[in-house]
Design a protein around this motif. Structure first.
Motif, PDB file in Angstrom:
ATOM      1  N   PHE A   1       0.417   2.624   1.785  1.00 50.31           N
ATOM      2  CA  PHE A   1       0.606   3.201   3.120  1.00 50.31           C
ATOM      3  C   PHE A   1       0.535   2.135   4.186  1.00 50.31           C
ATOM      4  O   PHE A   1       0.770   2.400   5.344  1.00 50.31           O
TER       5      PHE A   1
ATOM      6  N   LEU B   1      11.249   4.423   7.731  1.00 51.65           N
ATOM      7  CA  LEU B   1      11.183   3.981   6.331  1.00 51.65           C
ATOM      8  C   LEU B   1      11.717   5.104   5.452  1.00 51.65           C
ATOM      9  O   LEU B   1      11.297   6.261   5.603  1.00 51.65           O
TER      10      LEU B   1
ATOM     11  N   GLU C   1       5.660  -6.596   4.195  1.00 51.86           N
ATOM     12  CA  GLU C   1       5.449  -5.387   3.383  1.00 51.86           C
ATOM     13  C   GLU C   1       6.787  -4.780   2.985  1.00 51.86           C
ATOM     14  O   GLU C   1       6.996  -4.373   1.849  1.00 51.86           O
ATOM     15  N   MET C   2       7.727  -4.706   3.937  1.00 51.21           N
ATOM     16  CA  MET C   2       9.019  -4.083   3.640  1.00 51.21           C
ATOM     17  C   MET C   2       9.764  -4.890   2.581  1.00 51.21           C
ATOM     18  O   MET C   2      10.324  -4.327   1.646  1.00 51.21           O
TER      19      MET C   2
ATOM     20  N   ILE D   1       3.355  -1.119  16.615  1.00 53.31           N
ATOM     21  CA  ILE D   1       3.403  -2.349  15.806  1.00 53.31           C
ATOM     22  C   ILE D   1       3.230  -3.566  16.714  1.00 53.31           C
ATOM     23  O   ILE D   1       2.497  -4.507  16.407  1.00 53.31           O
TER      24      ILE D   1
ATOM     25  N   VAL E   1      -1.795   6.960   5.881  1.00 50.74           N
ATOM     26  CA  VAL E   1      -1.209   8.151   6.511  1.00 50.74           C
ATOM     27  C   VAL E   1      -2.203   9.280   6.294  1.00 50.74           C
ATOM     28  O   VAL E   1      -2.562   9.562   5.170  1.00 50.74           O
TER      29      VAL E   1
ATOM     30  N   GLN F   1       7.947  -4.230  -0.749  1.00 47.47           N
ATOM     31  CA  GLN F   1       8.103  -2.870  -1.276  1.00 47.47           C
ATOM     32  C   GLN F   1       9.543  -2.554  -1.671  1.00 47.47           C
ATOM     33  O   GLN F   1       9.776  -1.825  -2.631  1.00 47.47           O
TER      34      GLN F   1
ATOM     35  N   LEU G   1       1.829  -6.534  14.450  1.00 42.87           N
ATOM     36  CA  LEU G   1       2.008  -6.377  12.989  1.00 42.87           C
ATOM     37  C   LEU G   1       3.441  -6.616  12.550  1.00 42.87           C
ATOM     38  O   LEU G   1       3.798  -6.325  11.414  1.00 42.87           O
TER      39      LEU G   1
ATOM     40  N   SER H   1      -2.758  12.652   5.690  1.00 45.71           N
ATOM     41  CA  SER H   1      -1.914  13.835   5.452  1.00 45.71           C
ATOM     42  C   SER H   1      -2.615  15.052   6.035  1.00 45.71           C
ATOM     43  O   SER H   1      -3.724  14.954   6.554  1.00 45.71           O
TER      44      SER H   1
ATOM     45  N   PHE I   1       0.509   5.171  12.953  1.00 47.37           N
ATOM     46  CA  PHE I   1       1.691   4.601  13.622  1.00 47.37           C
ATOM     47  C   PHE I   1       2.792   5.619  13.817  1.00 47.37           C
ATOM     48  O   PHE I   1       3.837   5.294  14.327  1.00 47.37           O
TER      49      PHE I   1
ATOM     50  N   ALA J   1       1.353   4.224  -3.918  1.00 47.69           N
ATOM     51  CA  ALA J   1       2.041   4.106  -2.631  1.00 47.69           C
ATOM     52  C   ALA J   1       1.241   3.121  -1.803  1.00 47.69           C
ATOM     53  O   ALA J   1       0.015   3.061  -1.920  1.00 47.69           O
TER      54      ALA J   1
ATOM     55  N   LEU K   1       4.489  -6.268   8.730  1.00 45.47           N
ATOM     56  CA  LEU K   1       5.350  -5.127   8.361  1.00 45.47           C
ATOM     57  C   LEU K   1       6.614  -5.635   7.668  1.00 45.47           C
ATOM     58  O   LEU K   1       7.003  -5.111   6.620  1.00 45.47           O
TER      59      LEU K   1
HETATM   60  C1  LIG Z   1       4.059   8.574   4.420  1.00 43.18           C
HETATM   61  C2  LIG Z   1       4.079   7.681   3.236  1.00 43.18           C
HETATM   62  C3  LIG Z   1       4.254   6.316   3.448  1.00 43.18           C
HETATM   63  C4  LIG Z   1       4.276   5.450   2.390  1.00 43.18           C
HETATM   64  N1  LIG Z   1       4.434   4.076   2.548  1.00 43.18           N
HETATM   65  C5  LIG Z   1       4.365   3.441   3.729  1.00 43.18           C
HETATM   66  O1  LIG Z   1       4.186   4.001   4.761  1.00 43.18           O
HETATM   67  C6  LIG Z   1       4.511   1.958   3.737  1.00 43.18           C
HETATM   68  C7  LIG Z   1       4.278   1.532   5.140  1.00 43.18           C
HETATM   69  C8  LIG Z   1       3.705   0.189   5.222  1.00 43.18           C
HETATM   70  O2  LIG Z   1       3.599  -0.525   4.240  1.00 43.18           O
HETATM   71  C9  LIG Z   1       3.247  -0.247   6.541  1.00 43.18           C
HETATM   72  C10 LIG Z   1       3.331   0.613   7.630  1.00 43.18           C
HETATM   73  C11 LIG Z   1       2.869   0.162   8.868  1.00 43.18           C
HETATM   74  C12 LIG Z   1       2.340  -1.123   8.985  1.00 43.18           C
HETATM   75  F1  LIG Z   1       1.866  -1.571  10.162  1.00 43.18           F
HETATM   76  C13 LIG Z   1       2.289  -1.946   7.873  1.00 43.18           C
HETATM   77  C14 LIG Z   1       1.716  -3.317   8.009  1.00 43.18           C
HETATM   78  F2  LIG Z   1       2.355  -3.952   8.977  1.00 43.18           F
HETATM   79  F3  LIG Z   1       0.424  -3.190   8.329  1.00 43.18           F
HETATM   80  F4  LIG Z   1       1.828  -3.966   6.861  1.00 43.18           F
HETATM   81  C15 LIG Z   1       2.735  -1.528   6.637  1.00 43.18           C
HETATM   82  C16 LIG Z   1       4.146   5.953   1.111  1.00 43.18           C
HETATM   83  C17 LIG Z   1       3.993   7.325   0.900  1.00 43.18           C
HETATM   84  C18 LIG Z   1       3.943   8.200   1.968  1.00 43.18           C
HETATM   85  C19 LIG Z   1       3.728   9.631   1.751  1.00 43.18           C
HETATM   86  N2  LIG Z   1       2.711  10.317   2.341  1.00 43.18           N
HETATM   87  N3  LIG Z   1       2.758  11.577   1.880  1.00 43.18           N
HETATM   88  C20 LIG Z   1       1.805  12.629   2.284  1.00 43.18           C
HETATM   89  C21 LIG Z   1       0.551  12.474   1.475  1.00 43.18           C
HETATM   90  C22 LIG Z   1       1.592  12.599   3.762  1.00 43.18           C
HETATM   91  C23 LIG Z   1       3.777  11.756   1.020  1.00 43.18           C
HETATM   92  N4  LIG Z   1       4.168  12.859   0.327  1.00 43.18           N
HETATM   93  C24 LIG Z   1       5.241  12.731  -0.496  1.00 43.18           C
HETATM   94  N5  LIG Z   1       5.934  11.577  -0.638  1.00 43.18           N
HETATM   95  C25 LIG Z   1       5.571  10.457   0.052  1.00 43.18           C
HETATM   96  N6  LIG Z   1       6.292   9.293  -0.086  1.00 43.18           N
HETATM   97  C26 LIG Z   1       4.441  10.529   0.909  1.00 43.18           C
END
Ligand SMILES: Cc1cc(NC(=O)CCC(=O)c2ccc(F)c(C(F)(F)F)c2)ccc1-c1nn(C(C)C)c2ncnc(N)c12
Length: 278
Positions: free
Chosen positions: A157, A90, A63-64, A51, A161, A67, A56, A163, A26, A155, A60
């Motif tokens: 995601f 976010l 989820e927000m 989205i 995501v 979280q 979604l 990476s 996304f 986490a 979403l």
């Molecule tokens: C990028 C990243 C995101 C997240 N959390 C989320 O994105 C939550 C998003 C969500 O819940 C969501 C999003 C779309 C969606 F459609 C839906 C739905 F609708 F389907 F429910 C739900 C936590 C940690 C990371 C993270 N990544 N990284 C690297 C490894 C890249 C990191 N390196 C260091 N620190 C970090 N925090 C990270």
């Protein structure tokens, strides 16, 4: 940061954007710094048209809400969020230690002390989530990050995501799903207990227990609980007992989160403050 993040309206002007950390289905995620406090965060950009395309919006929002309400040392914080015409941003806790997955891939498998420390941290985090009536359902190494002290952070995601360093598992892998999930039956909190057994096995052997060449074969191995332990000196009998007590098809018979923390293997190997000597 904690107090401010709840009430004030953030905007992109409040942040200095740093290097990209990765990109997902996304949008991308960046290292960022809140301009006034210099507080480091991860800023995830989600495109609204994506989205809307997958309808979604409600998921979403849910989820927000979940979280932002979770506050636990082993659950990655979502401090807040804001949006502009075409994007949702976010504001996430930055996990300086990156992906646990990377650590597992580099070393092949973890020591019993590392594995037990991570399982104990995950168990504490899940006990907290279950108290808040949140079933995670999607715990896999992809969703596990480490902070600057090597402490585990779950986490969510949402939609993974990807990476920079390419993952080895395809998205949507069945490896971590309990039998009742893969059968699409009603499932309860105990699905997370099953996944703890999967992760404990993978931390110690480097691969999940029911891995197979095809999803159909993985499905069959999960349904049969076709569990075998390669003979290796670095995995103790107690570890195998814990895994066997979690990978039980009848969800009511899986070891409870409370009893995981009292298990001899956890007591003997887990570091109480969640880090463990490197
Ligand atoms: C990028 C990243 C995101 C997240 N959390 C989320 O994105 C939550 C998003 C969500 O819940 C969501 C999003 C779309 C969606 F459609 C839906 C739905 F609708 F389907 F429910 C739900 C936590 C940690 C990371 C993270 N990544 N990284 C690297 C490894 C890249 C990191 N390196 C260091 N620190 C970090 N925090 C990270």
């Amino acid at each position: 940061m904690a107090s401010e993040s709840v009430k004030r309206d953030w905007s992109i002007r409040d942040f200095e954007i740093g290097k990209p950390l990765g990109k997902g289905k996304f949008g991308r995620v960046y290292l960022a710094r809140e301009a006034k406090s210099k507080y480091i965060v991860a800023l995830k950009v989600i495109f609204k048209e994506q989205i809307e395309k997958y309808r979604l919006q409600h998921q979403l929002k849910r989820e927000m809400a979940i979280q932002t309400s979770l506050r636990h040392p082993h659950v990655l914080r979502l401090y807040g969020w804001f949006h502009d015409a075409e994007r949702i941003f976010l504001i996430l806790e930055y996990a300086h230690g990156g992906e646990l997955y990377g650590e597992l891939r580099r070393s092949g498998h973890l020591s019993e002390k590392q594995a037990a420390t991570y399982i104990a941290s995950l168990t504490h985090a899940l006990a907290y989530c279950h108290e808040k009536h949140v079933i995670h359902r999607d715990i896999k190494p992809e969703n596990l990050l480490l902070d600057h002290e090597g402490r585990l952070k779950i986490a969510d995601f949402g939609w993974s995501v990807q990476s920079k360093n390419k993952r080895h598992t395809m998205c949507g892998t069945l490896d971590y799903l309990a039998p009742e999930m893969v059968e699409n039956k009603a499932h309860d909190y105990a699905v997370d207990n099953w996944t703890l057994g999967i992760l404990c096995y993978e931390f110690l052997y480097g691969v999940p227990p029911f891995e197979a060449d095809s999803q159909a074969d993985t499905f069959r191995r999960i349904m049969k609980v076709d569990l075998t332990f390669p003979s290796t000196p670095h995995v103790s009998a107690e570890a195998k007992v814990l895994i066997t007590q979690l990978l039980v098809k009848d969800s009511a018979k899986r070891l409870s989160l409370e009893n995981i923390l009292k298990h001899p293997w956890i007591i003997m190997n887990a570091d109480p403050n969640g880090t463990f000597p490197k």
